[in-house]
Scaffold this motif. Structure first.
Motif, PDB file in Angstrom:
ATOM      1  N   ARG A   1     -11.227   6.922  -7.649  1.00  0.00           N
ATOM      2  CA  ARG A   1      -9.528   7.651  -8.922  1.00  0.00           C
ATOM      3  C   ARG A   1      -9.784   7.263  -9.787  1.00  0.00           C
ATOM      4  N   GLN A   2     -10.079   8.033 -10.721  1.00  0.00           N
ATOM      5  CA  GLN A   2     -10.469   7.402 -12.020  1.00  0.00           C
ATOM      6  C   GLN A   2      -9.064   8.974 -12.723  1.00  0.00           C
ATOM      7  N   ALA A   3      -8.308   7.705 -13.684  1.00  0.00           N
ATOM      8  CA  ALA A   3      -7.106   7.910 -14.649  1.00  0.00           C
ATOM      9  C   ALA A   3      -7.798   8.171 -15.429  1.00  0.00           C
ATOM     10  N   PRO A   4      -7.344   9.046 -16.600  1.00  0.00           N
ATOM     11  CA  PRO A   4      -6.732   8.780 -18.361  1.00  0.00           C
ATOM     12  C   PRO A   4      -7.524   7.358 -18.453  1.00  0.00           C
ATOM     13  N   GLY A   5      -8.373   7.009 -19.453  1.00  0.00           N
ATOM     14  CA  GLY A   5      -8.292   5.716 -20.332  1.00  0.00           C
ATOM     15  C   GLY A   5      -8.213   4.660 -19.389  1.00  0.00           C
ATOM     16  N   LYS A   6      -8.918   4.898 -17.635  1.00  0.00           N
ATOM     17  CA  LYS A   6      -8.481   3.950 -16.848  1.00  0.00           C
ATOM     18  C   LYS A   6      -9.520   4.186 -16.259  1.00  0.00           C
ATOM     19  N   GLN A   7     -10.166   2.374 -15.640  1.00  0.00           N
ATOM     20  CA  GLN A   7     -11.844   2.621 -15.158  1.00  0.00           C
ATOM     21  C   GLN A   7     -11.196   3.149 -13.204  1.00  0.00           C
ATOM     22  N   ARG A   8     -12.316   2.994 -13.028  1.00  0.00           N
ATOM     23  CA  ARG A   8     -12.356   3.853 -11.446  1.00  0.00           C
ATOM     24  C   ARG A   8     -12.109   2.602 -10.519  1.00  0.00           C
ATOM     25  N   GLU A   9     -11.339   3.230  -9.568  1.00  0.00           N
ATOM     26  CA  GLU A   9     -10.675   2.585  -8.692  1.00  0.00           C
ATOM     27  C   GLU A   9     -10.659   2.367  -7.135  1.00  0.00           C
ATOM     28  N   LEU A  10     -10.839   1.741  -6.319  1.00  0.00           N
ATOM     29  CA  LEU A  10     -11.493   2.110  -4.965  1.00  0.00           C
ATOM     30  C   LEU A  10      -9.270   2.150  -4.466  1.00  0.00           C
ATOM     31  N   VAL A  11      -9.779   3.478  -3.901  1.00  0.00           N
ATOM     32  CA  VAL A  11      -9.174   3.656  -3.171  1.00  0.00           C
ATOM     33  C   VAL A  11      -8.531   3.562  -1.595  1.00  0.00           C
ATOM     34  N   ALA A  12      -9.386   3.723  -1.260  1.00  0.00           N
ATOM     35  CA  ALA A  12      -9.346   3.430   0.007  1.00  0.00           C
ATOM     36  C   ALA A  12     -10.968   3.175   0.838  1.00  0.00           C
ATOM     37  N   LYS A  13     -11.211   3.464   2.173  1.00  0.00           N
ATOM     38  CA  LYS A  13     -12.588   2.782   2.382  1.00  0.00           C
ATOM     39  C   LYS A  13     -12.259   3.084   3.731  1.00  0.00           C
ATOM     40  N   ILE A  14     -13.127   3.447   4.235  1.00  0.00           N
ATOM     41  CA  ILE A  14     -13.376   3.706   6.227  1.00  0.00           C
ATOM     42  C   ILE A  14     -15.097   3.691   6.701  1.00  0.00           C
ATOM     43  N   THR A  15     -15.244   2.332   6.630  1.00  0.00           N
ATOM     44  CA  THR A  15     -16.525   1.694   7.694  1.00  0.00           C
ATOM     45  C   THR A  15     -17.085   2.631   8.920  1.00  0.00           C
ATOM     46  N   THR A  16     -18.696   1.826   9.390  1.00  0.00           N
ATOM     47  CA  THR A  16     -19.385   2.628  10.581  1.00  0.00           C
ATOM     48  C   THR A  16     -18.526   2.324  11.299  1.00  0.00           C
ATOM     49  N   GLY A  17     -17.271   1.715  11.178  1.00  0.00           N
ATOM     50  CA  GLY A  17     -16.858   1.074  13.217  1.00  0.00           C
ATOM     51  C   GLY A  17     -15.876   1.801  12.070  1.00  0.00           C
ATOM     52  N   ARG A  18     -14.967   2.470  11.671  1.00  0.00           N
ATOM     53  CA  ARG A  18     -13.930   3.078  11.570  1.00  0.00           C
ATOM     54  C   ARG A  18     -12.180   1.874  11.146  1.00  0.00           C
ATOM     55  N   SER A  19     -13.464   0.900  10.320  1.00  0.00           N
ATOM     56  CA  SER A  19     -12.475  -0.237  10.121  1.00  0.00           C
ATOM     57  C   SER A  19     -11.826   0.694   8.890  1.00  0.00           C
ATOM     58  N   THR A  20     -10.055   1.234   8.210  1.00  0.00           N
ATOM     59  CA  THR A  20      -9.868   0.792   7.040  1.00  0.00           C
ATOM     60  C   THR A  20      -9.003  -0.016   6.348  1.00  0.00           C
ATOM     61  N   ASN A  21      -9.004  -0.134   4.638  1.00  0.00           N
ATOM     62  CA  ASN A  21      -8.854  -0.253   3.671  1.00  0.00           C
ATOM     63  C   ASN A  21      -8.747   0.021   2.474  1.00  0.00           C
ATOM     64  N   TYR A  22      -6.750  -0.154   2.423  1.00  0.00           N
ATOM     65  CA  TYR A  22      -6.157   0.425   1.250  1.00  0.00           C
ATOM     66  C   TYR A  22      -5.902  -0.132   0.045  1.00  0.00           C
ATOM     67  N   ALA A  23      -6.491   0.453  -1.421  1.00  0.00           N
ATOM     68  CA  ALA A  23      -5.441  -0.139  -2.457  1.00  0.00           C
ATOM     69  C   ALA A  23      -4.029   0.075  -1.643  1.00  0.00           C
ATOM     70  N   ASP A  24      -2.988  -1.400  -2.519  1.00  0.00           N
ATOM     71  CA  ASP A  24      -1.527  -1.519  -2.411  1.00  0.00           C
ATOM     72  C   ASP A  24      -0.605  -0.448  -2.894  1.00  0.00           C
ATOM     73  N   SER A  25      -1.410  -0.105  -3.721  1.00  0.00           N
ATOM     74  CA  SER A  25      -0.614   1.416  -4.509  1.00  0.00           C
ATOM     75  C   SER A  25      -0.954   2.849  -3.733  1.00  0.00           C
ATOM     76  N   VAL A  26      -1.241   2.091  -2.867  1.00  0.00           N
ATOM     77  CA  VAL A  26      -1.088   4.083  -1.600  1.00  0.00           C
ATOM     78  C   VAL A  26      -0.603   3.937   0.256  1.00  0.00           C
ATOM     79  N   LYS A  27      -1.029   1.992   0.092  1.00  0.00           N
ATOM     80  CA  LYS A  27      -0.620   2.257   1.295  1.00  0.00           C
ATOM     81  C   LYS A  27       0.036   2.161   1.559  1.00  0.00           C
ATOM     82  N   GLY A  28       0.365   3.272   2.913  1.00  0.00           N
ATOM     83  CA  GLY A  28       1.631   3.839   3.931  1.00  0.00           C
ATOM     84  C   GLY A  28       2.032   5.067   3.493  1.00  0.00           C
ATOM     85  N   ARG A  29       0.534   5.080   2.281  1.00  0.00           N
ATOM     86  CA  ARG A  29       1.105   6.930   2.074  1.00  0.00           C
ATOM     87  C   ARG A  29      -0.145   8.142   2.081  1.00  0.00           C
ATOM     88  N   PHE A  30      -1.107   6.938   2.067  1.00  0.00           N
ATOM     89  CA  PHE A  30      -2.564   7.420   2.399  1.00  0.00           C
ATOM     90  C   PHE A  30      -3.341   6.863   3.825  1.00  0.00           C
TER      91      PHE A  30
END
Length: 115
Positions: free
Chosen positions: A38-67
């Protein structure tokens, strides 16, 4: 021709939910790690969430538990379920497909969180 088409963005009140979808074509979908940025106005693009081919997932701390990120390989689609949305989640959300040296992006979908 590779296409990543995002949908599901829009206006939501704080505390609300949205589900973003990204439909991929032109790639062997199950080969690719899939990411939401995601990219908000005036901010750098940041990784929010990732899912690998093996379905492992990772989340930005700011969205963990919500996304929650998920993928449906037969449908060539990745999803981002966003709950308990906050005003600071407002941004353009981009879908990304990554495999080896290959990196593809969607056009983005706007998420606005406001009362």
């Amino acid at each position: 021709q590779v296409q990543l088409v995002e949908s599901g963005g829009g206006l939501v009140q704080p505390g609300g939910s949205l589900r973003l979808s990204c439909a991929a074509s032109g790639i062997t979908f199950w080969h690719y790690d899939m990411n939401w940025y995601r990219q908000a106005p005036g901010k750098q693009r940041e990784l929010v969430a990732k899912i690998t081919t093996g379905r492992s997932t990772n989340y930005a701390d700011s969205v963990k538990g919500r996304f929650t990120i998920s993928r449906d390989n037969p449908k060539n689609t990745v999803y981002l379920q966003m709950d308990s949305l906050k005003p600071e989640d407002a941004a353009v959300y981009y879908c990304n497909a990554h495999y080896d040296i290959n990196d593809f992006w969607g056009q983005g979908t706007q998420v606005t969180v406001s009362s």
